[in-house]
Every structure is written in C-alpha cells, then in structure tokens.
Scaffold this active site. Structure first.
Site, PDB file in Angstrom:
ATOM      1  CD  GLU A 223       5.118   1.614  -2.300  1.00  0.00           C
ATOM      2  OE1 GLU A 223       4.711   0.694  -1.580  1.00  0.00           O
ATOM      3  OE2 GLU A 223       5.382   1.456  -3.507  1.00  0.00           O
TER       4      GLU A 223
ATOM      5  CE1 TYR B 160       7.889  -2.056   0.484  1.00  0.00           C
ATOM      6  CE2 TYR B 160       6.231  -0.533   1.336  1.00  0.00           C
ATOM      7  CZ  TYR B 160       6.751  -1.285   0.295  1.00  0.00           C
ATOM      8  OH  TYR B 160       6.166  -1.246  -0.933  1.00  0.00           O
TER       9      TYR B 160
ATOM     10  CG  ASP C 194       6.324  -5.568   0.507  1.00  0.00           C
ATOM     11  OD1 ASP C 194       7.062  -6.484   0.062  1.00  0.00           O
ATOM     12  OD2 ASP C 194       5.384  -5.088  -0.146  1.00  0.00           O
TER      13      ASP C 194
HETATM   14  N1  ADE Z   1       2.634  -3.118  -3.027  1.00  0.00           N
HETATM   15  C1  ADE Z   1       3.152  -2.057  -2.395  1.00  0.00           C
HETATM   16  N2  ADE Z   1       3.770  -1.240  -3.240  1.00  0.00           N
HETATM   17  C2  ADE Z   1       3.649  -1.781  -4.463  1.00  0.00           C
HETATM   18  C3  ADE Z   1       4.075  -1.402  -5.738  1.00  0.00           C
HETATM   19  N3  ADE Z   1       4.757  -0.288  -5.929  1.00  0.00           N
HETATM   20  N4  ADE Z   1       3.795  -2.222  -6.760  1.00  0.00           N
HETATM   21  C4  ADE Z   1       3.112  -3.370  -6.535  1.00  0.00           C
HETATM   22  N5  ADE Z   1       2.668  -3.774  -5.368  1.00  0.00           N
HETATM   23  C5  ADE Z   1       2.945  -2.990  -4.331  1.00  0.00           C
END
Ligand code: ADE
Ligand code: SF4
Length: 348
Positions: free
Chosen positions: A37, A120, A138
C-alpha cells in the site's frame, strides 16, 4: 444526490470474477499489505510490481526492514520516487520492533500513529490484512464514490473525504470489509477509470449509479485546478575521476534526502563557468563535452537540466569518487538523474 442501496453484493461478485492476480494479493500478511500500500500510493501497479517482488525477497519481514542499511534501502527504492516513503517505512518498522514485538498492531488508530501511515493506509492494513471493518478511501475510491452518488463536491476538501468515508463505512459488509475496500479500488483501476470516460458498459454497478443515470460521471470527481509547477534550471557536472564519478550525498532532509547526486549548480552555466564553480570547491576539472538537456518532474517542481561531462585531476569533499560497482550496490542515484545514469553506463 439520492440514496442508493449498498453496492456491496454486485461489487463483490464482480471482484471475485475479475480481480487481477497480484503478488500482494497472495499471502496477505500485515507486513506485505503495508509495504504494497505504501508503494502503490504514488506509483502505478505495473511500475511497482518489480520493486515489490525484489523488496519482499530482500526484506521479508518487519525486522529485516528495521535492520536494513539505509543506503541499501534507498537502493531498493531507487527509481520509485517519493523516497520519504522508504524512510518512513523503516522508521515505522523500528517502532514496531521496539514497541510491538515486531508485529503490526491490529488496530486502525494505532496503525495511524506510525510514520507514513495515514487514514487510508491504516484502513487498508486493518481491513485487508486483519479483516477489520475499516474504510480505506484513496483517490480511486473518492472518484468511484463521487460518480456512484453523483456528488460534485470538491474531493480535495477534508470535509468531502470525511463524508464519503462515512458513506463507505456504512456500505461496508461486515463479513468482507477488506474485499469491499479492495473491490472499490479495483473497480476504480479497471472500470471506473480516471481522466474522462469511465467504462460504464462493463460496470457491475451501472444500474445503481447516479452519475451514470445523470450523464455526469465523466466530469466527476470535481477537483480545483492545480497550481502550475515551479520550474528550476540546473547545471549538472558529471565529473569523472580515475575509474569513477564524483558524487555528493544530499542533505538528510528535503527533496531526495540522503540520496546521491552529481555536481549540481543553479542556473544554466557555460563550460567555463562550471569549471570555475567546481574549482572554487577544490575540484580541478576540464569540460569534455556538453550533455543532452533533460527534465524531471516532481510533484511541486520541475527541473530543467543542462550539463557537462568533465574530467578531474583533483577532487575534494563533499564529493566522493564512486565506481560503477558502488553505484550498482550501494549508492542510490535517484530517477531524476536518469540521463546521468545513461551517460555513466557508457563512460564508466
Ligand atoms: N491501489 C492501492 N492499493 C491497491 C490494491 N490493493 N489493489 C488495487 N489497487 C490498489
Ligand atoms: Fe463508474 Fe460508470 Fe460504474 Fe458509475 S457506472 S461506477 S460511472 S463505471
């Protein structure tokens, strides 16, 4: 704005059939979710993947991250940008080792207190890795939610985010909170895409989407116009000394903190001028040729770089001669100096 039923059931059914198989979706430990993340915050999935695999192979757990040599860590992050993300990861890893026995806490508020972890990321770790009913909102989710509810509020305002976060929380199914969050992000990445037209024809939520019904979805979310970026002119000196190049470590705070750079002076200098400026720093060097101009875009500033390839007879700190091997193993030259790296690959 009208009230729609929760999108959870059709969204989860769509996610189960359409989600991408990604490394961070395998073996979802808190550590793996956390690192992914953080990497994905300012980086596209396709760009982050090779970094993610390498990072996990070299630093497989919180302790390995806490103990990693900072130059090595910068090297693992080299080219990803926003290096403070890596420094904060390590700061947080050290706190997790010292205060939580090496395990991330299973609590969004406690996660939120760690360096680099905001609302987030705390929500994403809590829900994706621990199965807790926490929202993770997000930019993707704000976009999807603005369209679903035909909400033209400015999504850069904290109040809008707070309100949409409450809506996501209320819509979240208690049995699959993490999948619900990830499904919203995935819908935003694959179907309800940014920059204009969403692919509403492929969307499992079309029949309950207010923005689709009203025809307003492509114009959502609403954001105020960005301030134009400041530009800065720089002259780089790629100064060869024996079998290396002179590099200088950047200060520990600010842009590209703690990373390495070639000699660098504000403004657009002539060959004579850069020789003189280097001379004032104790580097006796002669310009051999000019380098191709290059640009690099950061979030708030854009660098316009000209430069010279020089050869030095003498050098002095803060410069340190750096061989090709050192460049490859321990000294991170950030992506802003991609053009310098290309030159060095030929001449070192
Ligand atoms: N962008 C940030 N985290 C994500 C996730 N787990 N799956 C897809 N897009 C993302
Ligand atoms: Fe986005 Fe279109 Fe789906 Fe609405 S119908 S959520 S605008 S893709």
């Amino acid at each position: 704005m009208t009230k729609s039923p929760s999108p959870a059931a059709p969204l989860l059914a769509w996610f189960d059939r359409n989600k991408r198989i990604l490394p961070f979706r395998q073996n979802k430990t808190p550590y793996r979710v956390w690192v992914s993340e953080i990497m994905l915050q300012q980086t596209r999935v396709s760009a982050a993947l090779p970094y993610y695999e390498r990072f996990m192979a070299e630093l497989p757990d919180v302790r390995a991250l806490a103990d990693c040599e900072p130059d090595r860590l910068a090297k693992l992050w080299e080219g990803l940008g926003y290096y403070s993300r890596a420094r904060n990861l390590q700061k947080a890893a050290r706190i997790i080792v010292d205060e939580y026995g090496g395990e991330l806490p299973a609590d969004a508020a406690m996660l939120r207190k760690l360096p680099g972890i905001g609302d987030y990321t705390a929500g994403a770790i809590a829900s994706l890795a621990f199965g807790l009913p926490e929202p993770a909102v997000d930019g993707n989710v704000l976009r999807v939610w603005s369209r679903l509810s035909n909400d033209a509020s400015d999504v850069t305002l904290p109040e809008t985010k707070r309100r949409m976060t409450a809506k996501v929380r209320a819509a979240q199914p208690q049995d699959r909170p993490g999948d619900f969050n990830e499904a919203l992000m995935e819908l935003g990445a694959l179907v309800c895409i940014p920059n204009g037209a969403p692919l509403c024809g492929e969307c499992p939520l079309q029949s309950r989407c207010e923005g689709y019904k009203a025809g307003t979805a492509p114009g959502l979310p609403v954001k105020p116009a960005k301030k134009p970026r400041r530009t800065e002119d720089w002259t780089l000196g790629v100064v060869l000394f024996e079998d290396g190049v002179l590099l200088e470590k950047r200060p520990d705070t600010g842009l590209l903190a703690g990373l390495w750079q070639p000699a660098m002076f504000p403004g657009t200098l002539s060959a004579e001028e850069i020789e003189k400026r280097l001379g004032a720093q104790g580097v006796v060097a002669h310009a051999e040729r000019a380098l191709k101009p290059a640009r690099h875009i950061f979030s708030h500033v854009e660098w316009h770089m000209t430069g010279y390839l020089l050869r030095a007879e003498r050098f002095s700190p803060p410069y340190e001669p750096t061989t090709r091997a050192q460049l490859e193993s321990g000294r991170a030259l950030p992506g802003a100096f991609k053009s310098v790296r290309a030159v060095l690959e030929k001449v070192l």
